[in-house]
Scaffold this active site. Sequence first.
Site, PDB file in Angstrom:
ATOM      1  N   ASP A   1       0.882  -1.166   0.000  1.00  0.00           N
ATOM      2  CA  ASP A   1       0.000   0.000   0.000  1.00  0.00           C
ATOM      3  C   ASP A   1       0.923   1.220   0.000  1.00  0.00           C
ATOM      4  OD1 ASP A   1      -2.214   1.806   0.638  1.00  0.00           O
ATOM      5  OD2 ASP A   1      -1.306   1.855   2.636  1.00  0.00           O
TER       6      ASP A   1
ATOM      7  N   ASP B   1      -0.272   5.046   0.764  1.00  0.00           N
ATOM      8  CA  ASP B   1      -0.605   6.066   1.772  1.00  0.00           C
ATOM      9  C   ASP B   1      -0.606   5.496   3.181  1.00  0.00           C
ATOM     10  OD1 ASP B   1      -2.734   7.180  -0.729  1.00  0.00           O
ATOM     11  OD2 ASP B   1      -1.094   8.376   0.083  1.00  0.00           O
TER      12      ASP B   1
END
Length: 273
Positions: free
Chosen positions: A9, A11
């Site tokens: 991922d 963010d």
Amino acid sequence: MSIHALVFDVDGTMADTEEAHRTAFNLAFERYRLGWVWGRAEYRELLKVTGGKERIYHYIRSLTPVGPTEYKRLLALVPDLHAEKTRFYSSVVSDGAVPLRSGVERFLDEALAAGCRLAIASTTTAVNIDALLQTTLGARGLEMFSVIACGDQVRNKKPAPDIYQLALHHLGLHPEQAVAFEDSPNGMRAAVAAGLWTVVTPTFWTEGGDFSAAGLVLPELGDPAVPLPGEPGGSLTSAGWLTFEELMRKARPEPTPSEVSALYDSKPTGSRP
Ligand code: XBP
Ligand code: MG
């Protein structure tokens, strides 16, 4: 099955980006003279809705009282408003305001050196990912990743597994052949629902979440220069930071001798090589 790829991922996981996102949202709201300002506490709540556009729609639906004409006007504004926010965000990131989290670059390099592929599964836009990777990792930033699955490539955003399933599809791998890295309960749920063993490194925006389905939870990945407090000896055994080798041992532990012999014992006699 051994591990052939790590799926990150972006963010909150690769970089602690949400303060920059919050600032960009507020700059866009100001540009459109909406009189909206998302404070830290409010934004922490709003982050439970993944996707910037979806987050703004959710916020508009929570506004009261709003007349039907104004409500319709605001809804119609969201795509342009979010595009403006993305312009603000990617320029903040391109100015170098958002560094990678501790240990991320080291870990990416260790994985590549071990012949493991890298991929991204993120809710944010490709523009934002490009800006972060090129600013923090330089030209090699984009080349390091075999697959970048992001934003509106899937309709159902995290905690739906779709973005991880898309990344696995493009990698040509089964879920058991990959490990996910996340920062939030929504992200972890998406990865686990897609069948990936998941490492979670929470931030201020996500700490205190339910990470019970994670394979491993650490404050950061850590670095020799910035070892994790209480490690090794807490969650880690090899060093004060997560090494690629230790991750492999945790994510795909070798079967114990008794498990191996049990495999043979379960077969009809005479089947030993
Ligand atoms: C991050 C998100 C994104 C960002 C804002 O989720 O939900 O919406 O908060 O970026 P994850 P956009 O870390 O799980 O991918 O405005 O581009 O959506
Ligand atoms: Mg995240």
